[in-house]
Design an enzyme around this catalytic site. Structure first.
Site, mmCIF file in Angstrom:
data_model
loop_
_atom_site.group_PDB
_atom_site.id
_atom_site.type_symbol
_atom_site.label_atom_id
_atom_site.label_comp_id
_atom_site.label_asym_id
_atom_site.label_seq_id
_atom_site.Cartn_x
_atom_site.Cartn_y
_atom_site.Cartn_z
ATOM 1 N N SER A 187 0.837 -1.185 0.000
ATOM 2 C CA SER A 187 0.000 0.000 0.000
ATOM 3 C C SER A 187 0.882 1.247 0.000
ATOM 4 O O SER A 187 1.800 1.378 0.802
ATOM 5 C CB SER A 187 -0.893 -0.009 1.245
ATOM 6 O OG SER A 187 -1.716 1.133 1.266
ATOM 7 N N GLY A 188 0.622 2.159 -0.930
ATOM 8 C CA GLY A 188 1.407 3.386 -1.023
ATOM 9 C C GLY A 188 2.598 3.292 -1.952
ATOM 10 O O GLY A 188 3.345 4.255 -2.113
ATOM 11 N N THR A 195 -1.555 2.350 -8.358
ATOM 12 C CA THR A 195 -2.617 3.018 -9.118
ATOM 13 C C THR A 195 -2.033 3.984 -10.134
ATOM 14 O O THR A 195 -2.498 4.057 -11.282
ATOM 15 C CB THR A 195 -3.570 3.755 -8.156
ATOM 16 O OG1 THR A 195 -4.170 2.800 -7.272
ATOM 17 C CG2 THR A 195 -4.662 4.470 -8.922
ATOM 18 N N ASN A 221 -0.687 5.562 3.309
ATOM 19 C CA ASN A 221 -0.929 6.077 1.969
ATOM 20 C C ASN A 221 -2.117 7.029 2.019
ATOM 21 O O ASN A 221 -3.201 6.661 2.472
ATOM 22 C CB ASN A 221 -1.215 4.896 1.023
ATOM 23 C CG ASN A 221 -1.419 5.326 -0.414
ATOM 24 O OD1 ASN A 221 -1.303 6.507 -0.750
ATOM 25 N ND2 ASN A 221 -1.733 4.381 -1.276
ATOM 26 N N SER A 228 -5.034 5.506 -0.810
ATOM 27 C CA SER A 228 -4.951 4.048 -0.923
ATOM 28 C C SER A 228 -6.204 3.471 -1.569
ATOM 29 O O SER A 228 -7.332 3.745 -1.137
ATOM 30 C CB SER A 228 -4.769 3.435 0.472
ATOM 31 O OG SER A 228 -4.785 2.032 0.407
ATOM 32 N N SER A 229 -6.026 2.669 -2.611
ATOM 33 C CA SER A 229 -7.156 1.971 -3.230
ATOM 34 C C SER A 229 -7.626 0.882 -2.283
ATOM 35 O O SER A 229 -6.857 -0.009 -1.932
ATOM 36 C CB SER A 229 -6.734 1.344 -4.570
ATOM 37 O OG SER A 229 -6.336 2.324 -5.486
ATOM 38 N N GLY A 237 -2.006 -4.590 -2.309
ATOM 39 C CA GLY A 237 -0.738 -5.166 -1.928
ATOM 40 C C GLY A 237 -0.887 -5.877 -0.600
ATOM 41 O O GLY A 237 -1.872 -5.709 0.119
ATOM 42 N N GLU A 248 -0.846 -6.577 3.117
ATOM 43 C CA GLU A 248 -0.999 -5.639 4.227
ATOM 44 C C GLU A 248 -0.686 -6.324 5.547
ATOM 45 O O GLU A 248 -1.128 -7.448 5.798
ATOM 46 C CB GLU A 248 -2.418 -5.063 4.266
ATOM 47 C CG GLU A 248 -2.718 -4.148 3.097
ATOM 48 C CD GLU A 248 -4.003 -3.373 3.276
ATOM 49 O OE1 GLU A 248 -4.208 -2.413 2.509
ATOM 50 O OE2 GLU A 248 -4.808 -3.701 4.168
#
Length: 638
Positions: A211-212, A216, A267, A270-271, A495, A497
């Site tokens: 994440s981050g 994206t 992030n 974050s998606s 991703g 986590e």
């Protein structure tokens, strides 16, 4: 496929995925895969080296990973050797290294190498890989090849040499294979496109990372490049048509990010969902459309967020926009859901501007005024609905039952106006349940806690349905399946986590990553070994890190998810009972699938346990797996 850390030396993260697929790895200079996988270490054991005082080494330090320095002294305690080291970067400090496996004999020459492809390093080791990436990153060189893969380090800023207006034309001018340019996501998009056109086979690009890490943004870069490369030799008319398609595909981003992204501790954007986009091409190779499939929207974030995090961006955006009064809204601090993480703003982000961009994107994909109004009324309704607080009263049988009165009844009425439903019916559904027994309808009141569960579940279902409707709407304007000859898949998924406290969402996210890794293993290693065996090559001594044991543990016949399903089917299923069953099945010494390191301790459902890959908190697992979608489908109260 799990995201690969920068410097990961595990061979299972090399090569291609699929037929053929070019993964793009993004990272934050931290390996999330530490610990065991199926009983094997992530990095396979290496022969023991001997070290002496004065040796030039790289050693692994907890905060800075591998650093260059030298051994000062070695102490033998009888049980183990302790190596005292000094680092070039931190003069005056000493570091104790308790195993020679965290030491690597190095030389200054090895640590001065900066090839464009990590496979060209003189010695492949986690230390040399990380050092190379770090040196390049400090020079604003954020892309590096690993064979056919690209590692992308998120610079969190714009770098001039990577902007399209400056250098994209040089990549477009290359032949089917980019040979004369620096590593870039563009290279992956370029080569994958030409393989699709030349082989007439569908392709896939996998974007993986923490994440981050920038997944994206990498996906956006790929789409922009595909739009450019597919029509660079076309007529002006076809270029214009392709450009318009590209605009519609890109217009989806502000909408999906507003409704599907949120601020987390790692992030700011974050998606919180995964997506697979099929970029569609005509028989002549022109980009003509796209179809998006969404996965695993994080429903808990609709109503709450952890400390220093936010729920989905759209809730703050609508509260900051000038149109909020139209939907009977105030600023975001007046809404319970927005306040759960105690983080109303993001540094450098203007929610009002983002709302304006989202509205413009809705216009670009052809949404009518009525459709837009329905979307915003749903969002506003959820904010108001979640502000309803339930009280309790005693009924004729001296039982406690939930109630809504006074100010909260007015809030409920406002929410129902936005939803377009009768507030009397909604009030009844929130505070009572009904079932049919022998042809007769039985009604009973709900407790305060059950009413809260119903309120939260209605919000989750409505928002998830709204998000799916938006994806379908985007597809209705971009999907060209009937005219497409081939497609290029773009997988942008969560991703891995691993937070301080993890729950059901992290388990689902990481199962998806493990499943992708298992698919990767099957294609790359198992199939390669079978081919070698067919050619008479002895593979008896060849081994690779396999995550089958991890997959079996999570999703096999007798697994965490199988037991979760069973517990959810029970009228009185609970997190505590689930935890007990998992302890009985997989606790220390229980069966061949028992994972080393599991220590469930007490049976408190809030207790953290550690199966190496994750620490999970067994709170609300049952609720999250089986939300109350309608009153009549509720289980009996325990």
């Amino acid at each position: 496929m799990e995201e690969c850390s920068v410097g990961c030396t595990d061979p299972r993260h090399g090569g291609v995925f699929g037929n053929p697929t070019y993964p793009v790895y993004t990272t934050q200079l931290r390996c999330p895969l530490g610990g065991a996988r199926g009983g094997r270490e992530h990095n396979p054991p290496i022969p023991m080296e001997t070290f002496a005082a004065g040796d030039r080494v790289a050693f692994r330090e907890k905060e800075h990973s591998w650093v260059l320095g030298h051994v000062v002294k070695i102490e033998n305690t009888g049980k183990k050797e302790v190596f005292t080291c000094k680092a070039d970067e931190f003069p005056g400090q000493t570091f104790n290294v308790e195993t020679s496996l965290l030491l690597y004999k190095a030389s200054d020459d090895l640590f001065n190498e900066e090839p464009d492809d990590l496979l060209l390093l003189t010695e492949l080791h986690e230390a040399t890989l990380l050092n190379c990436l770090k040196r390049r990153f400090l020079r604003d060189v954020v892309y590096t090849n690993i064979g056919t893969l690209v590692v992308a380090l998120n610079p969190f800023k714009k770098i001039p040499c990577y902007q399209p207006e400056n250098t994209i034309k040089d990549y477009l001018a290359e032949g089917p294979v980019v040979q004369n340019q620096l590593p870039h996501v563009w290279s992956i998009a370029h080569q994958t496109y030409y393989e699709l056109v030349n082989d007439r086979q569908n392709q896939t690009i996998l974007i993986s990372g923490e994440s981050g890490a920038g997944k994206t943004v990498a996906a956006k870069i790929v789409v922009e490049y595909l739009t450019a490369v597919s029509c660079q030799h076309a007529t002006a008319q076809i270029k214009d048509v392709t450009h318009q398609v590209g605009v519609k595909v890109q217009a989806a981003s502000p909408i999906l990010e507003s409704f599907g992204n949120a601020k987390t501790v790692r992030n700011d954007n974050s998606s919180r969902f995964g997506k697979f986009m099929k970029i569609q091409f005509s028989p002549d190779g022109f980009l003509i459309g796209a179809h998006t499939t969404k996965y695993l929207l994080e429903k808990s974030r609709i109503i709450s967020a952890a400390a220093s995090e936010r729920i989905y961006h759209v809730f703050y955006q609508i509260c900051s926009h000038g149109d909020r009064a139209k939907y009977d809204l105030d600023t975001s601090e007046h809404y319970t859901t927005c306040m759960t993480g105690k983080c109303l703003t993001i540094d450098g982000v203007d929610d009002n501007e983002d709302q304006t961009a989202c509205l413009a994107a809705m216009d670009n994909i052809g949404m009518t005024e009525e459709e837009k109004s329905s979307v915003w009324r749903t969002v506003a309704g959820i904010l108001l609905y979640q502000n309803v607080v339930f009280g309790e009263e005693t009924d004729a049988q001296n039982n406690q039952r939930s109630m809504v009165d006074g100010e909260n009844l007015e809030i409920l009425k406002k929410a129902c106006v936005q939803f377009g439903v009768d507030d009397g019916v909604m009030h009844k559904e929130l505070t009572s349940s009904s079932s049919t027994v022998g042809g007769s309808v039985m009604t009973k009141t709900l407790s305060k806690v059950k009413s809260m569960d119903v309120r939260d579940s209605v919000s989750k279902v409505m928002y998830d349905t709204l998000f799916q409707w938006l994806v379908d709407k985007i597809n209705s304007t971009t999907d060209a399946t009937t005219n497409a000859a081939n497609w290029l898949g773009l997988l942008d998924i969560f991703g891995f986590e691993d937070f301080e406290t993890n729950s059901f969402e992290q388990l689902c996210i990481n199962l998806a990553n493990e499943a992708l890794q298992g698919h990767y293993n099957s294609y790359i290693f198992e199939e390669d070994m079978k081919e070698c065996q067919r050619e008479g090559i002895d593979t008896t001594g060849v081994d690779f890190a396999d995550n089958k044991a991890c997959l079996d543990l999570l999703s096999g016949k007798k697994s965490v998810f199988a037991m979760l399903d069973e517990e959810c089917a029970l009228p009185k299923g609970s997190d505590k009972d689930l935890l007990q069953k998992l302890h009985d099945a997989f606790g220390p010494g229980q069966g061949k699938n028992a994972s080393p390191g599991w220590d469930l301790g007490t049976l408190d459902p809030a207790h953290l346990f550690s199966p190496t890959i994750l620490k999970l908190q067994f709170l609300y697992f049952i609720e999250k797996k089986t939300p109350y979608t309608t009153i009549d489908e509720q289980r009996e109260e325990g």
